[in-house]
Scaffold this motif. Structure first.
Motif, PDB file in Angstrom:
ATOM      1  N   ARG A 206       0.859  -1.178   0.000  1.00 23.55           N
ATOM      2  CA  ARG A 206       0.000   0.000   0.000  1.00 23.55           C
ATOM      3  C   ARG A 206       0.895   1.228   0.000  1.00 23.55           C
ATOM      4  N   MET A 208       2.007   3.538   2.362  1.00 22.20           N
ATOM      5  CA  MET A 208       2.645   4.129   3.525  1.00 22.20           C
ATOM      6  C   MET A 208       4.132   4.326   3.247  1.00 22.20           C
ATOM      7  N   THR A 310      -5.078   1.789  12.740  1.00 29.49           N
ATOM      8  CA  THR A 310      -5.967   1.611  11.602  1.00 29.49           C
ATOM      9  C   THR A 310      -5.657   2.611  10.494  1.00 29.49           C
ATOM     10  N   ASP A 311      -5.675   2.133   9.264  1.00 25.97           N
ATOM     11  CA  ASP A 311      -5.443   2.984   8.101  1.00 25.97           C
ATOM     12  C   ASP A 311      -6.544   4.040   8.032  1.00 25.97           C
ATOM     13  N   ASP A 314      -8.925   3.245   5.177  1.00 26.97           N
ATOM     14  CA  ASP A 314      -9.521   1.912   5.039  1.00 26.97           C
ATOM     15  C   ASP A 314      -9.577   1.253   6.411  1.00 26.97           C
ATOM     16  N   ILE A 317      -7.914  -2.193   7.313  1.00 30.88           N
ATOM     17  CA  ILE A 317      -6.469  -2.359   7.400  1.00 30.88           C
ATOM     18  C   ILE A 317      -5.938  -1.769   8.703  1.00 30.88           C
ATOM     19  N   TRP A 319      -2.135  -1.156  10.569  1.00 33.27           N
ATOM     20  CA  TRP A 319      -0.698  -1.161  10.332  1.00 33.27           C
ATOM     21  C   TRP A 319       0.072  -1.558  11.585  1.00 33.27           C
ATOM     22  N   PRO A 353      -1.001   6.015  12.013  1.00 35.28           N
ATOM     23  CA  PRO A 353      -0.667   6.378  10.626  1.00 35.28           C
ATOM     24  C   PRO A 353      -1.202   7.733  10.194  1.00 35.28           C
ATOM     25  N   GLU A 354      -2.148   8.291  10.938  1.00 30.33           N
ATOM     26  CA  GLU A 354      -2.696   9.600  10.548  1.00 30.33           C
ATOM     27  C   GLU A 354      -1.634  10.685  10.472  1.00 30.33           C
ATOM     28  N   ALA A 363      -0.902   7.883   1.910  1.00 30.89           N
ATOM     29  CA  ALA A 363      -1.489   6.962   2.885  1.00 30.89           C
ATOM     30  C   ALA A 363      -2.509   6.131   2.185  1.00 30.89           C
TER      31      ALA A 363
END
Length: 363
Positions: A206, A208, A310-311, A314, A317, A319, A353-354, A363
């Motif tokens: 993906r 990232m 969490t992605d 999405d 997903i 991470w 991940p934000e 992202a």
């Protein structure tokens, strides 16, 4: 004909220590878990890791969020190691050995003083040693040593043993393990949630910002048994290195830092630099036998901190990647954070991940 993958609540993609620990903790929470790796379990960066549990040494003073998480995960390691041993009967090689941060010249001495000040501000145990006192504690150190810091709370484990224990824990817990299974399309996985724990390869599947950072290292052995050193020894910059004793005459010498993509070749230059610098610190090391020369790929991120959560684009997903130099250290904490996320929680922490999505990173 290959067996179809079983349906599960969670599919964990990646069988290194992070993926294994996440799968085990998720299964302990009552989830049905499928663990997938395209190769052998633990054969990537986990196998090549040194196993140092050094929460401050492996982070920059400006990386405050990473420091906080490193320290928290280090506090969890004694109980984590004991639990793995109780569940599986496997000794993970946890050694409360402490470490020495060494200075060979004025520049390194200034670095040692900065590290001492940082640890004192954080309320951590630290002791400044003259070279003579450091040599009294570790007699094999070079006479030219100028200064050292004794760091009693830096410990170590043996990653190969940790991996073996986690594999056994997953099997005993009822995780569905599928090694040698390549997944090209995450959408086809028969699971409600998918955890990406593929290390340096996470940036492929993906978007990232994870990249491979090569590290070459040596496994050494003293045929006469233990005795060269008892503590983890560290030196540098500008070329940082470390020697990790296993307590039985085996030693891990590492490691280079190279931006070489997915290249895992061991080079003459890499081995030379490792031995040259180590020989200046502990000359007797040059008499040890080389058991193995190896290279692994650390999963690096733009801010050197992992991506855990969490992605933002999405919800399916989650991470668990980008641990760079701290994968073994952060294993217990990452597994708990991801297990919380998978069971309905949304832990508030700085590794989510934000932070990349908010900065405009892909992202």
């Amino acid at each position: 004909m290959t067996n179809p993958l079983p349906h599960a609540d969670v599919a964990v993609v990646g069988g290194g220590v992070i993926g294994l620990a996440v799968a085990w903790r998720a299964r302990q929470r009552g989830l049905d878990v499928l663990l997938i790796d395209r190769g052998d379990l633990g054969a990537g960066a986990s196998r090549a890791a040194a196993g140092m549990l050094a929460p401050v040494a492996e982070a920059d003073a400006q990386e405050r969020a990473l420091l906080v998480h490193n320290l928290e995960s280090a506090r969890r390691w004694p109980a984590f190691a004991a639990e793995l041993g109780d569940v599986t009967g496997v000794d993970v090689g946890y050694r409360a050995c402490g470490s020495l941060l060494l200075a060979r010249d004025r520049d390194e001495a200034e670095h040692v003083e900065r590290e001492r000040a940082l640890r004192e501000r954080m309320g951590l145990k630290v002791e400044r040693l003259l070279g003579s006192e450091a040599r009294r504690r570790e007699p094999a150190l070079a006479p030219s040593l100028r200064l050292a810091l004794a760091l009693p709370d830096d410990h170590a484990v043996e990653p190969i043993r940790v991996t073996a224990a986690l594999i056994e824990a997953c099997v005993r817990a009822g995780v569905h393990v599928r090694a040698g299974t390549d997944v090209s399309d995450l959408a086809t996985l028969p699971a409600e949630r998918v955890v990406i724990a593929t290390g340096a390869w996470a940036g492929e599947s993906r978007r990232m910002p994870v990249r491979p950072v090569k590290g070459q290292a040596l496994r050494l052995r003293d045929p006469s048994g233990p005795g060269l050193c008892d503590r983890v020894l560290r030196w540098g910059p500008p070329t940082p290195g470390y020697l990790v004793p296993r307590g039985d005459g085996r030693y891990y010498l590492g490691a280079t830092m190279e931006e070489r993509g997915f290249d895992t070749a061991v080079t003459a230059l890499g081995v030379y630099e490792l031995l040259r610098d180590a020989g200046e610190v502990i000359p007797g090391l040059l008499e040890l036998e080389i058991e193995e020369a190896l290279a692994g790929l650390r999963p690096g991120t733009p801010d050197n901190a992992p991506i855990v959560g969490t992605d933002p684009a999405d919800e399916r997903i989650v991470w668990a990647t980008g641990h760079f130099r701290n994968g073994i250290l952060l294993c217990p904490l990452t597994a708990e954070l991801v297990a919380d996320e998978l069971t309905g929680g949304r832990p508030d922490h700085a590794l989510r991940p934000e932070r990349f999505a908010a900065e405009g990173a892909p992202a």
